[in-house]
Scaffold this motif. Structure first.
Motif, PDB file in Angstrom:
ATOM      1  N   MET A   1     -22.420 -21.688  30.407  1.00 14.62           N
ATOM      2  CA  MET A   1     -21.514 -22.800  30.643  1.00 14.62           C
ATOM      3  C   MET A   1     -20.180 -22.252  31.134  1.00 14.62           C
ATOM      4  SD  MET A   1     -20.029 -25.618  27.958  1.00 14.62           S
ATOM      5  CE  MET A   1     -21.472 -26.629  28.116  1.00 14.62           C
ATOM      6  N   GLN A   2     -19.634 -22.869  32.144  1.00 16.63           N
ATOM      7  CA  GLN A   2     -18.319 -22.470  32.640  1.00 16.63           C
ATOM      8  C   GLN A   2     -17.272 -23.410  32.043  1.00 16.63           C
ATOM      9  OE1 GLN A   2     -18.091 -21.521  36.662  1.00 16.63           O
ATOM     10  NE2 GLN A   2     -15.899 -21.292  36.675  1.00 16.63           N
ATOM     11  N   TYR A   3     -16.225 -22.798  31.500  1.00 17.79           N
ATOM     12  CA  TYR A   3     -15.170 -23.582  30.861  1.00 17.79           C
ATOM     13  C   TYR A   3     -14.033 -23.831  31.837  1.00 17.79           C
ATOM     14  CZ  TYR A   3     -17.643 -22.588  26.584  1.00 17.79           C
ATOM     15  OH  TYR A   3     -18.600 -22.508  25.622  1.00 17.79           O
ATOM     16  N   GLU A   4     -13.359 -24.965  31.643  1.00 12.19           N
ATOM     17  CA  GLU A   4     -12.243 -25.351  32.501  1.00 12.19           C
ATOM     18  C   GLU A   4     -10.901 -24.957  31.912  1.00 12.19           C
ATOM     19  OE1 GLU A   4     -12.801 -29.524  33.170  1.00 12.19           O
ATOM     20  OE2 GLU A   4     -14.720 -29.208  34.139  1.00 12.19           O
ATOM     21  N   GLY A   5     -10.899 -24.390  30.724  1.00 12.29           N
ATOM     22  CA  GLY A   5      -9.662 -23.954  30.079  1.00 12.29           C
ATOM     23  C   GLY A   5      -9.897 -23.734  28.604  1.00 12.29           C
ATOM     24  N   GLN A   6      -8.880 -23.207  27.952  1.00 17.91           N
ATOM     25  CA  GLN A   6      -8.961 -23.013  26.508  1.00 17.91           C
ATOM     26  C   GLN A   6      -7.584 -23.144  25.902  1.00 17.91           C
ATOM     27  OE1 GLN A   6     -10.792 -19.171  26.244  1.00 17.91           O
ATOM     28  NE2 GLN A   6      -8.901 -18.068  26.378  1.00 17.91           N
ATOM     29  N   ALA A   7      -7.560 -23.344  24.596  1.00 16.06           N
ATOM     30  CA  ALA A   7      -6.300 -23.461  23.858  1.00 16.06           C
ATOM     31  C   ALA A   7      -6.421 -22.637  22.585  1.00 16.06           C
ATOM     32  CB  ALA A   7      -6.012 -24.914  23.510  1.00 16.06           C
ATOM     33  N   PHE A   8      -5.342 -21.944  22.225  1.00 11.37           N
ATOM     34  CA  PHE A   8      -5.244 -21.223  20.966  1.00 11.37           C
ATOM     35  C   PHE A   8      -4.385 -22.056  20.034  1.00 11.37           C
ATOM     36  CE2 PHE A   8      -5.642 -17.811  24.091  1.00 11.37           C
ATOM     37  CZ  PHE A   8      -6.685 -17.081  23.560  1.00 11.37           C
ATOM     38  N   GLU A  55     -10.100 -23.282  21.181  1.00 14.15           N
ATOM     39  CA  GLU A  55     -10.862 -24.418  21.694  1.00 14.15           C
ATOM     40  C   GLU A  55     -11.176 -24.150  23.157  1.00 14.15           C
ATOM     41  OE1 GLU A  55      -9.180 -28.040  18.948  1.00 14.15           O
ATOM     42  OE2 GLU A  55      -8.271 -27.742  20.904  1.00 14.15           O
ATOM     43  N   PHE A  56     -12.453 -24.291  23.513  1.00 14.85           N
ATOM     44  CA  PHE A  56     -12.900 -24.118  24.890  1.00 14.85           C
ATOM     45  C   PHE A  56     -13.198 -25.495  25.474  1.00 14.85           C
ATOM     46  CE2 PHE A  56     -13.918 -20.237  22.662  1.00 14.85           C
ATOM     47  CZ  PHE A  56     -13.466 -19.263  23.541  1.00 14.85           C
ATOM     48  N   TYR A  57     -12.652 -25.763  26.649  1.00 14.01           N
ATOM     49  CA  TYR A  57     -12.784 -27.071  27.275  1.00 14.01           C
ATOM     50  C   TYR A  57     -13.667 -27.010  28.513  1.00 14.01           C
ATOM     51  CZ  TYR A  57      -8.806 -28.309  24.382  1.00 14.01           C
ATOM     52  OH  TYR A  57      -7.985 -28.527  23.324  1.00 14.01           O
ATOM     53  N   SER A  58     -14.563 -27.964  28.609  1.00 12.53           N
ATOM     54  CA  SER A  58     -15.303 -28.201  29.837  1.00 12.53           C
ATOM     55  C   SER A  58     -15.344 -29.716  30.013  1.00 12.53           C
ATOM     56  CB  SER A  58     -16.709 -27.598  29.768  1.00 12.53           C
ATOM     57  OG  SER A  58     -17.454 -28.186  28.737  1.00 12.53           O
ATOM     58  N   ALA A  59     -15.825 -30.183  31.113  1.00 13.92           N
ATOM     59  CA  ALA A  59     -15.791 -31.614  31.405  1.00 13.92           C
ATOM     60  C   ALA A  59     -16.391 -32.422  30.249  1.00 13.92           C
ATOM     61  CB  ALA A  59     -16.538 -31.913  32.694  1.00 13.92           C
ATOM     62  N   GLY A  60     -15.532 -33.159  29.548  1.00 16.68           N
ATOM     63  CA  GLY A  60     -15.974 -34.046  28.483  1.00 16.68           C
ATOM     64  C   GLY A  60     -16.418 -33.360  27.203  1.00 16.68           C
ATOM     65  N   ARG A  61     -16.137 -32.063  27.034  1.00 13.45           N
ATOM     66  CA  ARG A  61     -16.634 -31.342  25.859  1.00 13.45           C
ATOM     67  C   ARG A  61     -15.588 -30.346  25.352  1.00 13.45           C
ATOM     68  NH1 ARG A  61     -22.379 -28.198  25.567  1.00 13.45           N
ATOM     69  NH2 ARG A  61     -22.044 -27.294  23.524  1.00 13.45           N
ATOM     70  N   VAL A  62     -15.462 -30.224  24.039  1.00  8.61           N
ATOM     71  CA  VAL A  62     -14.572 -29.247  23.411  1.00  8.61           C
ATOM     72  C   VAL A  62     -15.385 -28.476  22.380  1.00  8.61           C
ATOM     73  CG1 VAL A  62     -12.527 -28.891  21.971  1.00  8.61           C
ATOM     74  CG2 VAL A  62     -12.539 -30.711  23.680  1.00  8.61           C
ATOM     75  N   GLU A  63     -15.305 -27.146  22.407  1.00  6.67           N
ATOM     76  CA  GLU A  63     -15.939 -26.298  21.403  1.00  6.67           C
ATOM     77  C   GLU A  63     -14.845 -25.539  20.681  1.00  6.67           C
ATOM     78  OE1 GLU A  63     -19.115 -23.847  22.821  1.00  6.67           O
ATOM     79  OE2 GLU A  63     -19.766 -25.373  24.238  1.00  6.67           O
ATOM     80  N   ARG A  64     -14.875 -25.544  19.351  1.00  7.94           N
ATOM     81  CA  ARG A  64     -13.838 -24.893  18.547  1.00  7.94           C
ATOM     82  C   ARG A  64     -14.443 -23.734  17.769  1.00  7.94           C
ATOM     83  NH1 ARG A  64      -9.066 -27.495  15.022  1.00  7.94           N
ATOM     84  NH2 ARG A  64      -8.721 -25.765  13.622  1.00  7.94           N
ATOM     85  N   GLU A  65     -13.787 -22.554  17.857  1.00 10.41           N
ATOM     86  CA  GLU A  65     -14.227 -21.363  17.138  1.00 10.41           C
ATOM     87  C   GLU A  65     -13.086 -20.875  16.258  1.00 10.41           C
ATOM     88  OE1 GLU A  65     -15.742 -18.286  19.629  1.00 10.41           O
ATOM     89  OE2 GLU A  65     -17.025 -19.649  20.751  1.00 10.41           O
ATOM     90  N   PRO A  66     -13.280 -20.821  14.931  1.00 13.44           N
ATOM     91  CA  PRO A  66     -12.223 -20.318  14.036  1.00 13.44           C
ATOM     92  C   PRO A  66     -12.193 -18.790  14.024  1.00 13.44           C
ATOM     93  CG  PRO A  66     -14.095 -21.038  12.765  1.00 13.44           C
ATOM     94  CD  PRO A  66     -14.412 -21.359  14.215  1.00 13.44           C
TER      95      PRO A  66
END
Length: 72
Positions: A1-8, A55-66
């Motif tokens: 999956m290719q992500y469109e951005g991420q946030a810390f 948090e990894f962002y892709s179209a309409g989806r967010v995945e969070r890794e602690p």
């Protein structure tokens, strides 16, 4: 999956967030996130004991890794 951005984000403690191109630094605290654009060179360093998440962002989806770090 290719992500469109991420946030810390920080749940506890603080984190030094560096963007390498163009150079800049920011201290991340609880409630102060760091946003990363796709393909943007960056690094993070804990400033003492801390808990953070990514948090990894892709179209309409967010995945969070602690993540947790303790400085010895």
């Amino acid at each position: 999956m290719q992500y469109e951005g991420q946030a810390f984000g920080v749940d506890d403690g603080s984190l030094l967030y560096r963007i390498l191109e163009p150079p800049s630094e920011q201290v991340l605290l609880v409630g102060v996130p760091g946003i990363v654009s796709p393909e943007q060179p960056h690094e993070v360093s804990p400033l003492g004991p801390m808990r953070m998440f990514v948090e990894f962002y892709s179209a309409g989806r967010v995945e969070r890794e602690p993540h947790t770090s303790q400085v010895l």
